[in-house]
Design a protein around this motif. Structure first.
Motif, PDB file in Angstrom:
ATOM      1  N   GLY A 106     -53.881   2.220 -47.338  1.00  0.00           N
ATOM      2  CA  GLY A 106     -54.917   1.214 -47.441  1.00  0.00           C
ATOM      3  C   GLY A 106     -55.572   0.423 -48.809  1.00  0.00           C
ATOM      4  N   MET A 107     -55.871   1.496 -49.687  1.00  0.00           N
ATOM      5  CA  MET A 107     -56.601   1.200 -50.964  1.00  0.00           C
ATOM      6  C   MET A 107     -55.610   0.876 -51.972  1.00  0.00           C
ATOM      7  N   LEU A 108     -55.491  -0.363 -52.649  1.00  0.00           N
ATOM      8  CA  LEU A 108     -54.813  -0.778 -53.607  1.00  0.00           C
ATOM      9  C   LEU A 108     -55.582  -0.220 -54.916  1.00  0.00           C
ATOM     10  N   PRO A 109     -54.930  -0.215 -56.196  1.00  0.00           N
ATOM     11  CA  PRO A 109     -55.353   0.485 -57.197  1.00  0.00           C
ATOM     12  C   PRO A 109     -56.887  -0.150 -57.461  1.00  0.00           C
ATOM     13  N   GLU A 110     -57.447   0.707 -57.999  1.00  0.00           N
ATOM     14  CA  GLU A 110     -59.180   0.628 -58.345  1.00  0.00           C
ATOM     15  C   GLU A 110     -59.014  -0.787 -59.534  1.00  0.00           C
ATOM     16  N   HIS A 119     -54.602   0.106 -42.157  1.00  0.00           N
ATOM     17  CA  HIS A 119     -54.563   0.302 -43.677  1.00  0.00           C
ATOM     18  C   HIS A 119     -56.168  -0.159 -44.061  1.00  0.00           C
ATOM     19  N   GLU A 120     -57.251   0.033 -43.302  1.00  0.00           N
ATOM     20  CA  GLU A 120     -58.505  -0.392 -43.410  1.00  0.00           C
ATOM     21  C   GLU A 120     -59.470   0.630 -44.098  1.00  0.00           C
ATOM     22  N   CYS A 121     -58.971   1.433 -44.777  1.00  0.00           N
ATOM     23  CA  CYS A 121     -59.667   2.518 -45.479  1.00  0.00           C
ATOM     24  C   CYS A 121     -60.866   1.979 -46.249  1.00  0.00           C
ATOM     25  N   GLY A 144     -53.026  -3.021 -47.007  1.00  0.00           N
ATOM     26  CA  GLY A 144     -54.331  -2.504 -47.446  1.00  0.00           C
ATOM     27  C   GLY A 144     -55.190  -3.442 -48.469  1.00  0.00           C
ATOM     28  N   SER A 145     -55.932  -3.312 -49.178  1.00  0.00           N
ATOM     29  CA  SER A 145     -56.933  -4.269 -49.818  1.00  0.00           C
ATOM     30  C   SER A 145     -57.451  -3.214 -51.003  1.00  0.00           C
ATOM     31  N   SER A 146     -58.492  -3.913 -51.970  1.00  0.00           N
ATOM     32  CA  SER A 146     -58.839  -3.221 -53.052  1.00  0.00           C
ATOM     33  C   SER A 146     -60.497  -3.308 -52.709  1.00  0.00           C
ATOM     34  N   VAL A 147     -61.199  -2.083 -53.536  1.00  0.00           N
ATOM     35  CA  VAL A 147     -62.750  -2.066 -53.338  1.00  0.00           C
ATOM     36  C   VAL A 147     -63.459  -3.474 -53.751  1.00  0.00           C
ATOM     37  N   ILE A 148     -62.589  -4.111 -54.894  1.00  0.00           N
ATOM     38  CA  ILE A 148     -63.523  -5.093 -55.311  1.00  0.00           C
ATOM     39  C   ILE A 148     -63.448  -6.095 -54.171  1.00  0.00           C
ATOM     40  N   HIS A 156     -56.271   5.995 -50.858  1.00  0.00           N
ATOM     41  CA  HIS A 156     -57.397   6.094 -49.982  1.00  0.00           C
ATOM     42  C   HIS A 156     -58.869   6.040 -50.410  1.00  0.00           C
ATOM     43  N   SER A 157     -59.310   5.060 -49.699  1.00  0.00           N
ATOM     44  CA  SER A 157     -60.849   4.884 -50.154  1.00  0.00           C
ATOM     45  C   SER A 157     -61.673   5.836 -49.414  1.00  0.00           C
TER      46      SER A 157
END
Length: 273
Positions: A15-19, A72-74, A117-121, A217-218
């Motif tokens: 779920g985590m796309l590149p930071e 994919h919600e990490c 997934g998604s990004s932390v931003i 993975h976040s």
């Protein structure tokens, strides 16, 4: 003794796309890590001992695990932990804890897309701009928050509760009308980036959660521990398990220092029905 299988675990994408870069995080609302937050390495052991003595690490202000299942919600489960700890810390503990919905955050930042997934931003920006939404269920039991807040969603945060999930996937249009009115009282206020390993350790020793990740993975890091002479970063993984990262994997991501709260007597987030 920590099981070696729990240290520096390698993940596959869930779920985590590149930071994003630090500059991108700052443009989205985070601030640079303040110089005054850095804690010298010579002080780490004393800080660790103080947290253990007073039960004051981020882990002590996190009231529950959440489980992402095969989703994919990490990124949003990790964000949820950072928000929950900041919220509980400023209210002095778990007495006023609110269970918030990782899924309600995720579906907004993906515009209803369930996979990929998604990004932390994205989750960080959405928490700053619009906030988190409570679930129907809370620490006091089923539907206790449904009765307390004007806008809540069914329980989607994991397998720690016996009624997971009650309904399943939702899209933004499925959120209750006027949800923004409640979510704005669960917004992230002070958010800082974590530029390096030193900042990572310092943030945890201040009692903040560090949200970062790797291998798709976040992760929400909770505290620094020391075993056999080496420091490890303990994180509360969204699979109902604690794991650990060695120093080579530290750094990156963000922390939440403070949030809005719904406990102002004039605050419309709480239901008056």
């Amino acid at each position: 003794m920590i099981d070696k299988k729990l240290i520096d675990v390698e993940f596959s994408f869930d779920g985590m796309l590149p930071e994003p870069t630090l500059d991108e995080m700052h443009y989205a609302g985070a601030k640079p890590f303040p110089d005054k937050f850095f804690i010298e390495r010579s002080e780490w052991d004393d800080r660790i001992n103080e947290h253990e003595k007073h039960k004051s690490s981020a882990e002590d202000f996190s009231g529950r695990f959440t489980h992402q299942g095969n989703s994919h919600e990490c990124v949003c489960h990790a964000a949820h932990q950072a928000f929950m700890v900041a919220y509980n810390r400023q209210l002095g503990g778990l007495e006023h804890e609110v269970w918030l919905s990782p899924l309600a955050l995720y579906t907004r930042i993906t515009n209803g897309r369930q996979w990929g997934g998604s990004s932390v931003i994205d989750s960080m920006y959405e928490m700053i701009e619009n906030g988190m939404l409570p679930e129907h269920d809370g620490p006091d039991g089923k539907n206790t928050q449904y009765e307390k807040f004007k806008h809540t969603v069914h329980q989607t945060a994991g397998r720690t509760e016996g009624w997971w999930p009650t309904k399943g996937w939702i899209k933004p249009r499925d959120l209750p009308n006027g949800w923004e009115e409640t979510a704005e009282h669960f917004r992230a206020l002070e958010v800082y980036t974590v530029p390096n390993r030193h900042a990572h350790a310092s943030a945890l020793l201040h009692g903040f959660v560090v949200v970062n990740g790797r291998n798709g993975h976040s992760i929400p890091h909770m505290k620094i521990v020391k075993e056999n002479g080496r420091y490890l970063s303990k994180y509360k993984d969204s699979y109902n398990v604690f794991r650990y990262d060695s120093e080579r994997l530290w750094g990156g991501g963000y922390i939440i220092r403070s949030t809005t709260t719904p406990h102002d007597p004039t605050n419309p987030a709480e239901s008056t029905d």
